[in-house]
Design a protein around this motif. Sequence first.
Motif, PDB file in Angstrom:
ATOM      1  N   ASP A 147       0.940  -1.323  -0.003  1.00 45.71           N
ATOM      2  CA  ASP A 147      -0.019  -0.003  -0.080  1.00 45.71           C
ATOM      3  C   ASP A 147       0.858   1.172   0.133  1.00 45.71           C
ATOM      4  O   ASP A 147       0.560   2.481  -0.558  1.00 45.71           O
ATOM      5  CB  ASP A 147      -0.940   0.088   1.277  1.00 45.71           C
ATOM      6  N   PHE A 148       2.156   1.062   0.697  1.00 43.66           N
ATOM      7  CA  PHE A 148       2.930   2.518   0.610  1.00 43.66           C
ATOM      8  C   PHE A 148       3.377   2.817  -0.803  1.00 43.66           C
ATOM      9  O   PHE A 148       3.436   3.963  -1.178  1.00 43.66           O
ATOM     10  CB  PHE A 148       4.258   2.072   1.377  1.00 43.66           C
ATOM     11  N   TYR A 149       3.395   1.772  -1.822  1.00 47.64           N
ATOM     12  CA  TYR A 149       3.901   2.259  -3.092  1.00 47.64           C
ATOM     13  C   TYR A 149       2.598   2.084  -4.222  1.00 47.64           C
ATOM     14  O   TYR A 149       3.125   2.217  -5.210  1.00 47.64           O
ATOM     15  CB  TYR A 149       5.037   1.194  -3.686  1.00 47.64           C
ATOM     16  N   ASN A 150       1.485   2.028  -3.524  1.00 45.60           N
ATOM     17  CA  ASN A 150       0.466   2.101  -4.298  1.00 45.60           C
ATOM     18  C   ASN A 150       0.126   3.671  -4.883  1.00 45.60           C
ATOM     19  O   ASN A 150      -0.231   4.474  -3.943  1.00 45.60           O
ATOM     20  CB  ASN A 150      -0.935   1.433  -3.782  1.00 45.60           C
ATOM     21  N   PRO A 151       0.130   3.868  -6.008  1.00 44.05           N
ATOM     22  CA  PRO A 151      -0.186   5.238  -6.501  1.00 44.05           C
ATOM     23  C   PRO A 151      -1.554   5.581  -6.476  1.00 44.05           C
ATOM     24  O   PRO A 151      -1.828   7.021  -6.435  1.00 44.05           O
ATOM     25  CB  PRO A 151       0.191   4.975  -7.959  1.00 44.05           C
ATOM     26  N   LEU A 152      -2.523   4.656  -6.153  1.00 44.23           N
ATOM     27  CA  LEU A 152      -3.762   5.186  -6.013  1.00 44.23           C
ATOM     28  C   LEU A 152      -4.127   5.594  -4.700  1.00 44.23           C
ATOM     29  O   LEU A 152      -5.291   6.408  -4.446  1.00 44.23           O
ATOM     30  CB  LEU A 152      -4.773   4.048  -6.381  1.00 44.23           C
ATOM     31  N   LEU A 153      -3.414   5.422  -3.721  1.00 39.46           N
ATOM     32  CA  LEU A 153      -3.530   5.990  -2.537  1.00 39.46           C
ATOM     33  C   LEU A 153      -2.931   7.287  -2.193  1.00 39.46           C
ATOM     34  O   LEU A 153      -1.918   7.552  -2.576  1.00 39.46           O
ATOM     35  CB  LEU A 153      -3.137   4.835  -1.227  1.00 39.46           C
ATOM     36  N   ILE A 154      -3.753   8.221  -1.572  1.00 39.62           N
ATOM     37  CA  ILE A 154      -3.002   9.455  -0.868  1.00 39.62           C
ATOM     38  C   ILE A 154      -1.998   9.244   0.190  1.00 39.62           C
ATOM     39  O   ILE A 154      -1.950   8.091   0.736  1.00 39.62           O
ATOM     40  CB  ILE A 154      -4.087  10.513  -0.853  1.00 39.62           C
TER      41      ILE A 154
END
Length: 256
Positions: A147-154
């Motif tokens: 999740d840290f490297y997920n671009p969809l999350l702020i």
Amino acid sequence: MANSALEIVGLLVTLIGLIGAAASTGMPMWRVTAFIGENIIVFETRYEGLWMNCFRQANIRMQCKVYDSLLALSPDLQAARGLMCCAVALGGLGLLISLLGLQCTACIENNDRAKRLVLIIAGSMIIMSCICVLIPVSWTGHVIIRDFYNPLLIDAQRRELGEALYIGWVASAFLFAGGCMFICCNLQSEGKGSERYVYSRNSDYMAYPPQPLQPQQLVFLPQPQPNPQPVLSRHPSTNYSYHSRYPSVRSGVAYL
């Protein structure tokens, strides 16, 4: 003596791992707020654990709230709850069972094989506890990194690895070391004890030639002669082996 010292060391290492697993289960520091990008608010830190959420303001006070619903949690946290509880239970039970099989205890007397079997079972349970700790800790760490490297999350939704995860990894290493000590030292002793009864087929042997039989002189022992015993019969006999002063009935009839 060496096995006894190794068993005590394994007991202490297992105890440290069990304490670390219990601490990791109860700590709320599984996920920590990440301060990256424009998220420069450092006066408030959020912690997410297995049982509660906590907020800490300016390193002064911490407020925690228990989760209202279990079904509202993510799948990794739901599995982590059950696995961590199983890990603590297996580790504690294995530690208690190992106390019965130690050489310095007198719970099982005059039966070394039973003691070794008890310690092997205890070591297996401790290694299972290590696996139950390692799975949820590694799974949660993988989800946090993904999740840290997920671009969809702020940036406000991203989390970092908390202290509880590191404690869980160290605790699993201690549990694995303690379980291996219990198993390896007793498997080695079992192998040493069984070598006394194993015979090698490739061992050297010497064949002796057959020796001729020597004639032996036979010795005959004298046998005692049986003494004749008088036998009583219903029919009179004319053969008598002894002389009597009194004439018999048959001789009297013949005289007449």
